[in-house]
Every structure is written in C-alpha cells, then in structure tokens.
Design a protein around this motif. Structure first.
Motif, PDB file in Angstrom:
ATOM      1  N   ALA A 144      12.597 -17.379   7.371  1.00 32.17           N
ATOM      2  CA  ALA A 144      12.044 -16.507   8.410  1.00 32.17           C
ATOM      3  C   ALA A 144      13.170 -15.835   9.184  1.00 32.17           C
ATOM      4  O   ALA A 144      13.130 -14.627   9.464  1.00 32.17           O
ATOM      5  CB  ALA A 144      11.148 -17.309   9.342  1.00 32.17           C
ATOM      6  N   PHE A 179      11.917 -22.090   7.954  1.00 29.86           N
ATOM      7  CA  PHE A 179      12.583 -21.599   9.164  1.00 29.86           C
ATOM      8  C   PHE A 179      13.756 -20.698   8.771  1.00 29.86           C
ATOM      9  O   PHE A 179      13.919 -19.595   9.295  1.00 29.86           O
ATOM     10  CB  PHE A 179      13.080 -22.815   9.961  1.00 29.86           C
ATOM     11  CG  PHE A 179      13.516 -22.497  11.356  1.00 29.86           C
ATOM     12  CD1 PHE A 179      12.585 -22.266  12.357  1.00 29.86           C
ATOM     13  CD2 PHE A 179      14.860 -22.451  11.682  1.00 29.86           C
ATOM     14  CE1 PHE A 179      12.993 -21.980  13.650  1.00 29.86           C
ATOM     15  CE2 PHE A 179      15.274 -22.158  12.967  1.00 29.86           C
ATOM     16  CZ  PHE A 179      14.342 -21.914  13.952  1.00 29.86           C
ATOM     17  N   LEU A 199       1.296 -28.889  16.891  1.00 33.16           N
ATOM     18  CA  LEU A 199       2.282 -28.214  16.045  1.00 33.16           C
ATOM     19  C   LEU A 199       3.707 -28.762  16.190  1.00 33.16           C
ATOM     20  O   LEU A 199       4.367 -29.034  15.192  1.00 33.16           O
ATOM     21  CB  LEU A 199       2.277 -26.717  16.346  1.00 33.16           C
ATOM     22  CG  LEU A 199       0.919 -26.026  16.177  1.00 33.16           C
ATOM     23  CD1 LEU A 199       0.997 -24.571  16.568  1.00 33.16           C
ATOM     24  CD2 LEU A 199       0.446 -26.153  14.746  1.00 33.16           C
ATOM     25  N   ALA A 204       9.640 -17.397  13.919  1.00 33.69           N
ATOM     26  CA  ALA A 204      10.093 -18.713  13.455  1.00 33.69           C
ATOM     27  C   ALA A 204       9.112 -19.796  13.877  1.00 33.69           C
ATOM     28  O   ALA A 204       8.766 -20.683  13.096  1.00 33.69           O
ATOM     29  CB  ALA A 204      11.475 -19.004  14.010  1.00 33.69           C
ATOM     30  N   ALA A 205       8.644 -19.689  15.152  1.00 30.43           N
ATOM     31  CA  ALA A 205       7.682 -20.688  15.645  1.00 30.43           C
ATOM     32  C   ALA A 205       6.401 -20.645  14.830  1.00 30.43           C
ATOM     33  O   ALA A 205       5.807 -21.680  14.514  1.00 30.43           O
ATOM     34  CB  ALA A 205       7.372 -20.428  17.115  1.00 30.43           C
ATOM     35  N   MET A 206       6.018 -19.417  14.457  1.00 29.58           N
ATOM     36  CA  MET A 206       4.792 -19.276  13.674  1.00 29.58           C
ATOM     37  C   MET A 206       4.946 -19.936  12.305  1.00 29.58           C
ATOM     38  O   MET A 206       4.065 -20.646  11.827  1.00 29.58           O
ATOM     39  CB  MET A 206       4.471 -17.796  13.499  1.00 29.58           C
ATOM     40  CG  MET A 206       3.100 -17.531  12.930  1.00 29.58           C
ATOM     41  SD  MET A 206       2.724 -15.799  12.924  1.00 29.58           S
ATOM     42  CE  MET A 206       3.791 -15.226  11.648  1.00 29.58           C
ATOM     43  N   VAL A 207       6.123 -19.705  11.697  1.00 25.55           N
ATOM     44  CA  VAL A 207       6.387 -20.306  10.388  1.00 25.55           C
ATOM     45  C   VAL A 207       6.378 -21.822  10.498  1.00 25.55           C
ATOM     46  O   VAL A 207       5.761 -22.531   9.697  1.00 25.55           O
ATOM     47  CB  VAL A 207       7.746 -19.808   9.844  1.00 25.55           C
ATOM     48  CG1 VAL A 207       8.116 -20.568   8.581  1.00 25.55           C
ATOM     49  CG2 VAL A 207       7.676 -18.325   9.556  1.00 25.55           C
ATOM     50  N   LEU A 208       7.046 -22.316  11.553  1.00 23.70           N
ATOM     51  CA  LEU A 208       7.066 -23.767  11.768  1.00 23.70           C
ATOM     52  C   LEU A 208       5.657 -24.311  11.914  1.00 23.70           C
ATOM     53  O   LEU A 208       5.305 -25.339  11.363  1.00 23.70           O
ATOM     54  CB  LEU A 208       7.850 -24.095  13.041  1.00 23.70           C
ATOM     55  CG  LEU A 208       9.369 -24.178  12.891  1.00 23.70           C
ATOM     56  CD1 LEU A 208      10.009 -24.273  14.254  1.00 23.70           C
ATOM     57  CD2 LEU A 208       9.745 -25.375  12.055  1.00 23.70           C
ATOM     58  N   SER A 209       4.857 -23.551  12.687  1.00 19.91           N
ATOM     59  CA  SER A 209       3.479 -23.995  12.920  1.00 19.91           C
ATOM     60  C   SER A 209       2.726 -24.083  11.608  1.00 19.91           C
ATOM     61  O   SER A 209       1.992 -25.022  11.357  1.00 19.91           O
ATOM     62  CB  SER A 209       2.745 -23.007  13.821  1.00 19.91           C
ATOM     63  OG  SER A 209       3.533 -22.723  14.928  1.00 19.91           O
ATOM     64  N   LEU A 210       2.945 -23.061  10.756  1.00 20.85           N
ATOM     65  CA  LEU A 210       2.243 -23.053   9.473  1.00 20.85           C
ATOM     66  C   LEU A 210       2.603 -24.269   8.651  1.00 20.85           C
ATOM     67  O   LEU A 210       1.762 -24.932   8.055  1.00 20.85           O
ATOM     68  CB  LEU A 210       2.604 -21.785   8.685  1.00 20.85           C
ATOM     69  CG  LEU A 210       2.009 -20.486   9.199  1.00 20.85           C
ATOM     70  CD1 LEU A 210       2.628 -19.305   8.486  1.00 20.85           C
ATOM     71  CD2 LEU A 210       0.510 -20.478   8.987  1.00 20.85           C
ATOM     72  N   VAL A 211       3.919 -24.585   8.639  1.00 19.22           N
ATOM     73  CA  VAL A 211       4.365 -25.727   7.839  1.00 19.22           C
ATOM     74  C   VAL A 211       3.811 -27.019   8.414  1.00 19.22           C
ATOM     75  O   VAL A 211       3.318 -27.882   7.697  1.00 19.22           O
ATOM     76  CB  VAL A 211       5.908 -25.776   7.792  1.00 19.22           C
ATOM     77  CG1 VAL A 211       6.358 -27.007   7.029  1.00 19.22           C
ATOM     78  CG2 VAL A 211       6.430 -24.524   7.123  1.00 19.22           C
ATOM     79  N   ALA A 212       3.892 -27.129   9.744  1.00 16.32           N
ATOM     80  CA  ALA A 212       3.399 -28.357  10.365  1.00 16.32           C
ATOM     81  C   ALA A 212       1.920 -28.540  10.096  1.00 16.32           C
ATOM     82  O   ALA A 212       1.459 -29.635   9.818  1.00 16.32           O
ATOM     83  CB  ALA A 212       3.664 -28.319  11.867  1.00 16.32           C
ATOM     84  N   CYS A 213       1.168 -27.431  10.141  1.00 16.07           N
ATOM     85  CA  CYS A 213      -0.260 -27.519   9.843  1.00 16.07           C
ATOM     86  C   CYS A 213      -0.471 -27.998   8.421  1.00 16.07           C
ATOM     87  O   CYS A 213      -1.298 -28.849   8.156  1.00 16.07           O
ATOM     88  CB  CYS A 213      -0.926 -26.158   9.981  1.00 16.07           C
ATOM     89  SG  CYS A 213      -1.282 -25.738  11.664  1.00 16.07           S
ATOM     90  N   LYS A 235       5.158 -23.402   0.386  1.00 14.07           N
ATOM     91  CA  LYS A 235       4.154 -24.430   0.722  1.00 14.07           C
ATOM     92  C   LYS A 235       3.029 -24.507  -0.306  1.00 14.07           C
ATOM     93  O   LYS A 235       2.090 -25.262  -0.120  1.00 14.07           O
ATOM     94  CB  LYS A 235       3.521 -24.113   2.081  1.00 14.07           C
ATOM     95  CG  LYS A 235       4.488 -24.133   3.243  1.00 14.07           C
ATOM     96  CD  LYS A 235       3.747 -23.946   4.545  1.00 14.07           C
ATOM     97  CE  LYS A 235       3.093 -22.600   4.612  1.00 14.07           C
ATOM     98  NZ  LYS A 235       1.841 -22.532   5.312  1.00 14.07           N
TER      99      LYS A 235
END
Lengths: 455, 297
Positions: free
Chosen positions: B281, B278, B25, A12-21, B230
């Motif tokens: 996932a 989120f 991030l 989930a954190a990775m997905v969030l990171s991708l979106v934030a990037c 995205k």
C-alpha cells in the motif's frame, strides 16, 4: 504534503483493517467453502402420537421438553445417511419430549468446524460425531468431552470392551462407537474378465500380473482421488502395512518408532512404481473421491481401494452389485506381514461435550442413538457393527458379508493414519503422502521428511 | 470553557467508532503479533514462548511458506498486469456510451455477484480431465495430446495458472465498475473539446480520461494486490484438503495451521501478510505520488 501523508496513512490503515478482518473471519470462511448442498440442518421433532409413549419413555429424565443439538457428517450423499435418519426417527418415537436438532456437514469441512469449535469452546453441540484415537484424544485433552463411564457400564453386555479401546483415555471411556470399517480392495469383475481374469488376484505377484494385463487391454487398474489426501492413504497405508507388518506400522503411528525405517521407504517406492507403470488413473490426480468412486462404478477403473463403508453404495446399485467383489490388499513381504493384517477398526464414534447443559441426559441419548445407528448402518452395509448385532440380519448385502469374513480372519488392525496420529503429526504426514502421490518425494525423501517433522 | 465542552462533545461522538476501530481492527493485529511469538497449540493455551522461531520455521521444508508467498505475488502481478488492463479496457469501451451499455455492464459484473464457491465448482467442471469443457474442446480441435493427462488442475506445471484464471476473471467486473463510475464522472465537455481539436478515441483516453481517473486506478491496484495476497475462498475450493497443492497461498496455510494445533505458526503467517499488504500500500501510494509531483512540474 500533509494531505498526501494523511491519505497514505488512511490507505495503509484501510489495508491493515482488511487484513485484520480477513484474519478474524477465518473460521467462518473455512466452513463457507463446503458445497452448500453438503450441509444440511435437520430438526427432528418428537412424534406427537400418544400411542408411542411406551414404558421406555419413562427413562427420560422428566417430561420437560429438552432440545439437544448434534453435529455429524451424514450428509445427503453419505452412505450412513439412512442409518442416521432411521435411528433418529426411532429415538424421536421413544423420547417424545426431546427435540434433536442435527446438522450434517461434509467430511473435510466438518474436521475444520469441529476442531475450531473445540479449540474455542464456543457454540459446541451437545452430541458430536468424531473419529476415535488421536482425533477424539485431542478434544479429551482439551477437557471438552464428557466421560461416558457410567452410561456405557449399563451396556456392557451389548458393547464389548474390545470395541472401546480407541475411545478410552487414561482408563476412561469418552465415545460411543457405531460401526467399524477397514480398507478393502474392490474389484470390477467384468473389467477383470476382459483382461482374462475370472478371480481377484490372491497374492502380490498376481495383482501385478493382473494390472499388467489390464493395462495391455486398455483398462486403467486403479482410481485414486488425489484431491483428497485421505484417499491416497487408503492405498499407501495397506502397501506399507503389507511390506513392514502391522506391528511396525502401529509403532510408527503411535509414536513408539520413527518413520526412519528403510522398509517404509521401500513400500513408498513400490507405490510409486505402480504409478509409473500406469496402474493409476491420471485423471484422479485432481478429482474428489465422489468422482473417482463414480468412475469405478461407471467402469473406468478396475479396482477401487477405500473404506468398507462403500459396500452400502455399491450394494444399492442393482446393476453394479453383481460385478463387484471385495478382498484385502495382498501381502508384499511375507517375512514381515501376513494376510489378515488390516487398516481400520472402530473409528466412527459419537461423543458428548462436557459443556452441554444436559450432558448427563445427552450421554444416555448418545449411547442409545449410537446403538441404533450401528444397527441400521450394519443392515445398510455401511460397516461392521461395533455393538453386538440384534434382530434379523439376513438381508445384509453380500459385500458386507465378505468384509465380515475378512474381519473374522483378521490378525491385527492398524487404525487409519490420519486418525491414529495426533493433529500435530497428522499434518506433515498427509503433506508427505500428497507429495508421494504427486511424485515430489520418493521413499527415502518420505521417511527423511517425516522423521524430521514428527518427533 | 465553551471550547473545552466542544472538544469533549467531539470526543464522545467519536468514541464509539474509535472503540470499534481499536477493538475489531487494531487489537487483532497486536494480538496476532503476540500469538506469533508463542506455540499456541489451542486457542486458549498459549503454550511455550518461542520468540521468532515460528517465523524461521515457516520457511523450512515442512511449512513451505516461501512457495505460498511466491504464488501470491504471481497472482498479484497477474491481477495488476492482466486483470486491471482488461477492466480498464472494458470500462473505457462502455464509458464511451455504446449501445446496450447497461446490458454489458450487468453481464461483466455478474461474476462478482456469484459466490466464490459456486465459481470454483463451475470451473472445476470446466477443467475436469474426463468430461470438462477444456478436454472436450481440445478433442474437437485435435490438440488433446497437448493437455496433461492429469488435467490442468492435476498437473503441477499447469495448476497454478488454471487456478488463477478464474480468480482473475471473477473480479474483472468489479474493477471495471469502479473505473466505469470514474469515467462517467469525467465532464463530457472535455471529451467533446478534444474531439473537436481532432483527437482520436485513443488519444482522448490516453491524455484525458486515464489521467483524470488515476486516483481510481490507484485504489483498484491497492485492492487487486491486497486481494491477491489475501485470496482464499476460490483457491480453497480447488485445493480441497490443501495438502501439497502446487497453488497454495498464505491464507490457505493460515487457516490450515490455525485449526491444526499450530496457532503460533498461523499467527506468524497473519503478521507477514499484514506487513506485506502494508508495504505494498505504501509502495503504490509512493509511486503515484511521484507521478503527481512530476505532473505539477
């Protein structure tokens, strides 16, 4: 179980990171979409030859080397490219201590790039190309633009005050106009002749008859680039103006009246009737303007309505020039409009950023550069001069001369809708225009949507 | 004392990564949530506090965000049900060790290496309603009347699929490579043992290879879905100025409003995209977890 929980959280954190990037990188991504060939960076070094150091060189603030940066839209394929190159070469000769690093970006990508840079205030050039009225006005409101009152006062005999109206805010001048353009109707007389017409239609009834004759002869009357909505406005705005009158349209664009005007709905319906009758090339729906223009030159469509900056490209094509004529869109409702009411005016402008470390000199430089771009642009046929012309202008192409004649008889000008309206209002406007061309909105829907969206 | 020093050392070593992780991030996500509650007419001016009004406005006729979300979900579904099976099929075929394996691997992976802008312009030419490959092919097959005169990209009924085909095509090779690496990691003894017991290729794939590479398939599904939600670059090339195109997606609207004096609306779109990614996932992990538990039984 714990391991699974950790793995879910990490995923989930990775997905969030991708979106934030993705979000943070948005500005860069938007400029990346411009075709690589359309973005060029040029560096014009000062001419080293000593004999170029004339008396005027002393006008530069000092002999200290100065580097100025400039952004514009004069890409390799742009009609104004030669005018920019010639003007910059002249400036390099005049100011040997000045290095101008200039970057040309494709039109749509440029709008995004300059708006983003102005909004953030980061990485701005010293001098930038802009459209006048609301487009530049947004940047002036943000406090990003250097006031040019002192500099332009020196050129009052060469640059009429009437040409500065669209770049004046609260009585202060913020832009150096270069050329002015209008929307005009270009006609391929060879194709018209095939439909039995030896002249361009002079009134609306004749235009409709001519289109019917063209369709009957298997010729597509109009080409319009649906892929670039500003090209659709080049058709719709003259139709609205020649239905409701220039003053009424100007009032709408400047926020003095709402879109809730039944005559606007009628004009939009007129435009859609023309589409329904098969007057528009269906292939244009998804094509960019360059392709539609190429189709007109290649003889696929009989008419092409667009800005008069195109005169330069048509005039440079020796085979095509004898075939093409330029005129203004005819009056639809003579009780409200008349010939000479035009879409356009001085819009192409150079401005200076307030944050420039050399703002004062950049302002002087921009004024002189603007004057030269105007001069060469006029000679090339890229538009009419905002500055009083000088030198030998006898070589100007016949199309630009025809445009000059149209402008000489002008009654009033309404600036292009996407320039006259603020960034906030422009967005729903272009959205609605695109929906009209895609037949998702009719006239009534158009005025209702815009009356609701633009307050 | 010694244990405490060790903890401090670990913390100090982790600190740079932690600062980067939070600063680059996590912080932008919170900033997006904060921005979405204001108008943000420019980057530097928050403007008026509007609460959740931006989220409500997004779904009205003017912004048409609902359509963009539906389009992104269609793309995600196509990615999972067309792109990934294609990738898996190619990976299984190449993973078996056929002649010219390296060559085919390179060929299928090439679109991933090409810039999305180049791919977009290439497919734009393929779809060109006057001289494009599609039109010329239809003319040759005498089915030109079946194509819309506006071209596949100009007709709202066909444009969505026309844009999604290259979007899906581009990343088939990417997922294929992930799965291929997983398949190559499967012990050849397992495959040989199954073959000796009389298993066919299909049975080996179904009962041995695919269960072993399931974690990679899960990662591919997460990448495919979040990538679809995205998606931006390739679609932007087709959409040009992005006004009223029938294949608008959330990122296209986000960029447009971010630079058109509506930063609050753009941030609200960003927040919804974050929540959607989120949620997907978590959903995918939950689906795969259930199967693991069932398998253990």
């Amino acid at each position: 179980m714990k391991k699974r929980l950790v793995s879910v959280l990490l995923a989930a954190a990775m997905v969030l990171s991708l979106v934030a990037c993705g979000n943070a990188a948005a500005p860069a991504a938007s400029t990346d979409t411009a075709p690589a060939a359309d973005t060029t960076t040029e560096t014009t070094e000062a001419a080293p030859a000593a004999d170029t150091a004339t008396e005027e060189v002393a006008e530069a603030p000092s002999d200290e080397p100065i580097t100025l940066t400039m952004w514009c839209i004069a890409t390799e394929g742009d009609s104004n490219r030669h005018a920019y190159e010639a003007a910059i070469a002249d400036m390099a000769e005049k100011y040997p201590n000045v290095t101008l690093e200039w970057e040309a970006i494709e039109n749509e990508a440029y709008k995004t790039k300059i708006s983003a840079a102005m909004a953030s205030g980061e990485g701005l050039p010293d001098i930038f190309f802009t459209w006048s009225c609301a487009f530049l006005g947004d940047f002036v409101n943000q406090g990003r633009v250097y006031c040019l009152d002192d500099v332009l006062a020196k050129y009052s005999s060469e640059l009429p005050e009437s040409m500065l109206g669209n770049t004046t805010y609260d009585g202060k001048h913020y832009g150096v106009p270069t050329t002015m353009n209008i929307v005009a109707l270009f006609a391929n007389m060879d194709l018209l002749a095939q439909a039995g017409w030896d002249k361009v239609p002079e009134n609306y009834d004749e235009l409709i008859q001519c289109c019917d004759d063209l369709v009957a002869a298997g010729i597509i009357p109009f080409g319009c680039a649906g892929g670039e909505t500003w090209c659709v406005t080049e058709y719709l705005e003259p139709i609205i103006e020649k239905t409701i009158g220039a003053d009424a349209l100007n009032d709408i664009f400047l926020g003095r009246a709402t879109y809730n005007n039944p005559d606007v709905a009628k004009a939009v319906d007129t435009f859609q009737e023309m589409i329904d009758k098969g007057y528009f090339d269906p292939a244009g729906a998804s094509l960019p303007n360059d392709d539609v223009k190429a189709n007109f030159i290649a003889g696929r469509t009989a008419f092409y309505q667009n800005g008069t900056w195109n005169c330069a490209d048509f005039a440079n094509n020796a085979d095509f020039l004898p075939k093409v004529k330029v005129t203004e869109f005819p009056v639809i409702d003579s009780s409200k409009s008349k010939l000479g009411q035009l879409i356009g005016g001085p819009s192409d402008t150079l401005a200076v950023t307030a944050s420039s470390p050399n703002a004062e000199f950049a302002a002087e430089y921009a004024a002189e550069l603007g004057k030269l771009i105007c001069h060469y642009g006029y000679l090339d046929g890229c538009g009419l001069p905002a500055w009083i012309p000088y030198g030998d202008t006898s070589s100007i192409n016949p199309l630009t001369q025809s445009v000059a004649e149209i402008c000489a008889n002008a009654d009033s000008y309404v600036l292009f809708g996407d320039t006259a309206q603020s960034a906030v209002d422009k967005d729903p406007y272009l959205d609605a225009v695109a929906k009209v061309y895609g037949k998702e909105l009719d006239g009534q829907g158009f005025i209702e949507e815009l009356a609701g969206a633009i307050r | 004392m010694h244990k405490k020093n060790k903890s401090i050392t670990i913390f100090l070593f982790l600190l740079p990564a932690l600062v980067l992780f939070i600063g680059i991030l996590i912080w932008p996500i919170f900033a997006s949530v904060h921005h979405s509650l204001y108008q943000y007419p420019t980057f530097s001016d928050p403007g008026e506090f509007v609460g959740f009004q931006n989220y409500i406005d997004l779904f009205n006729k003017q912004y048409d965000f609902g359509k963009a979300v539906v389009n992104a979900l269609i793309l995600a579904a196509l990615s999972v049900f067309i792109q990934l099976p294609l990738s898996l099929g190619l990976a299984l075929m190449l993973g078996k060790g056929i002649k010219g394996e390296r060559f085919y691997l390179s060929v299928y992976f090439t679109p991933v290496l090409i810039s999305a802008v180049v791919i977009g312009m290439l497919w734009e030419k393929i779809y060109n309603p006057i001289y494009g490959l599609v039109v010329k092919g239809a003319e040759a097959l005498n089915i030109i009347d079946k194509l819309p005169p506006e071209g596949l990209l100009g007709n709202p009924k066909t444009a969505l699929l026309a844009v999604f085909i290259p979007t899906i095509w581009q990343y088939v090779g990417y997922h294929m490579l992930l799965m291929y690496a997983g398949i190559k990691g499967v012990s050849s003894e397992l495959r040989e043992a199954a073959m000796l017991d009389g298993a066919t290729d299909g049975q080996v794939n179904r009962y041995i290879i695919i269960p072993i590479i399931k974690p990679i398939i899960k990662v591919s599904i997460i990448f495919a879905i979040t990538g679809s939600l995205k998606s931006y670059d390739l679609i932007k090339v087709f959409a040009k100025d992005a006004y009223n195109c029938s294949y608008k997606v959330p990122s296209l609207l986000l960029v447009r409003y971010a630079f058109h004096n509506a930063g609050g609306i753009a941030s609200a779109i960003a927040v919804i995209m974050i929540v959607m990614c989120f949620a997907f996932a978590i959903l995918i992990n939950w689906l795969f977890k259930e199967r693991d538990l069932y398998g253990k039984k």
